[in-house]
Design an enzyme around this catalytic site. Sequence first.
Site, mmCIF file in Angstrom:
data_model
loop_
_atom_site.group_PDB
_atom_site.id
_atom_site.type_symbol
_atom_site.label_atom_id
_atom_site.label_comp_id
_atom_site.label_asym_id
_atom_site.label_seq_id
_atom_site.Cartn_x
_atom_site.Cartn_y
_atom_site.Cartn_z
ATOM 1 C CG ASN A 153 -5.158 7.342 0.173
ATOM 2 O OD1 ASN A 153 -4.974 6.434 0.974
ATOM 3 N ND2 ASN A 153 -6.294 8.018 0.105
ATOM 4 C CG ASN A 154 -4.857 2.896 -5.344
ATOM 5 O OD1 ASN A 154 -5.460 2.011 -4.734
ATOM 6 N ND2 ASN A 154 -5.021 3.104 -6.640
ATOM 7 C CG HIS A 162 -1.795 1.235 1.296
ATOM 8 N ND1 HIS A 162 -3.017 1.295 0.657
ATOM 9 C CD2 HIS A 162 -1.631 2.443 1.906
ATOM 10 C CE1 HIS A 162 -3.571 2.480 0.868
ATOM 11 N NE2 HIS A 162 -2.748 3.188 1.623
ATOM 12 C CB CYS A 163 1.893 3.503 -2.675
ATOM 13 S SG CYS A 163 3.000 4.911 -2.953
ATOM 14 N NE ARG A 164 1.574 4.066 5.710
ATOM 15 C CZ ARG A 164 0.457 3.784 6.385
ATOM 16 N NH1 ARG A 164 -0.564 4.625 6.323
ATOM 17 N NH2 ARG A 164 0.368 2.698 7.123
#
Length: 298
Positions: free
Chosen positions: A140-141, A135-137
């Site tokens: 946000n996806n 999950h790439c902060r």
Amino acid sequence: MVSKVFSPSPKTPARYGWLLPSLLASFNVAGLATLSVLFFSIPCRALAQSGEWALPVATGLLCLLSFYSLICMNISDPGILHRGSVEQNPEASYVAHLNNKCFPMPWCAKCHLHRLPRTYHCGNCNICVEEFDHHCRWINNCVGHRNIRLYLLLLLSLCLYLGAVLASCVVFLVHRRHIPFMDRALTIIVAIPSAGFLLPLILQLLIKARAVSTARRPYETQCDNPFDQGCFTNYIQMCMPLGPKYMTQAVSLQIELGTEWEPTEVYFPAQHPTHLPASKSPTLVPSSSGQSAPLQEV
């Protein structure tokens, strides 16, 4: 003896838990847009006015590609699986047959389905993602089966764009010594964050390129990787057209654990950072009884 299968424990998202990640992703887009406006207003405009069109044209095209991939990555589908039915039996055990190996399909209590190989529940998004990577902060996806190529394109375009911006700023500062102090200061302000973000982006791109070449996910630490079919084949498979949504073409057979068919090897994936014990083994069903093994409804 029944072997335990471990899977990530789904987290219950807090109320308004979406607010901070959304603000962070919006801040990243706004920061990139502000840096681009400053760059195209001062050093890029000055280089274009002097007849040096190579760097302005290259940075302009890379800027469009970067924003395109960034926006598409924010709204892309990483490979979300449909939520199952509450009537499904969580105690049933399923096995997915892939590459002459058998993968246990643990039960997801949040999505009410038996997860396919490399499918994990993201606690931040509260979804099960097919071939979950991370999950790439920053955007946000999640990064999964359906947007891993878009994520690599984003990393590559950002590296090239920030590299072109940094090169243009250096050329502008070196070739034009007698420029106003404010223009010089703003050019330095653009160059410093460009260089600061360029190094970690290059490192992340190299890490992901290496992971794709070995078909390995960040949470997998085992030596034997049944998904690795060679560097060239791994890249070819990643570039192949995507299949229908919510389905995986890699799984060719799902059978109920405990039938008369005995696999040559049962593969248990490496443990994720958080774990949840799997369900129990079902009653044996002879293959000659005429009862077909239930398939996971996707």
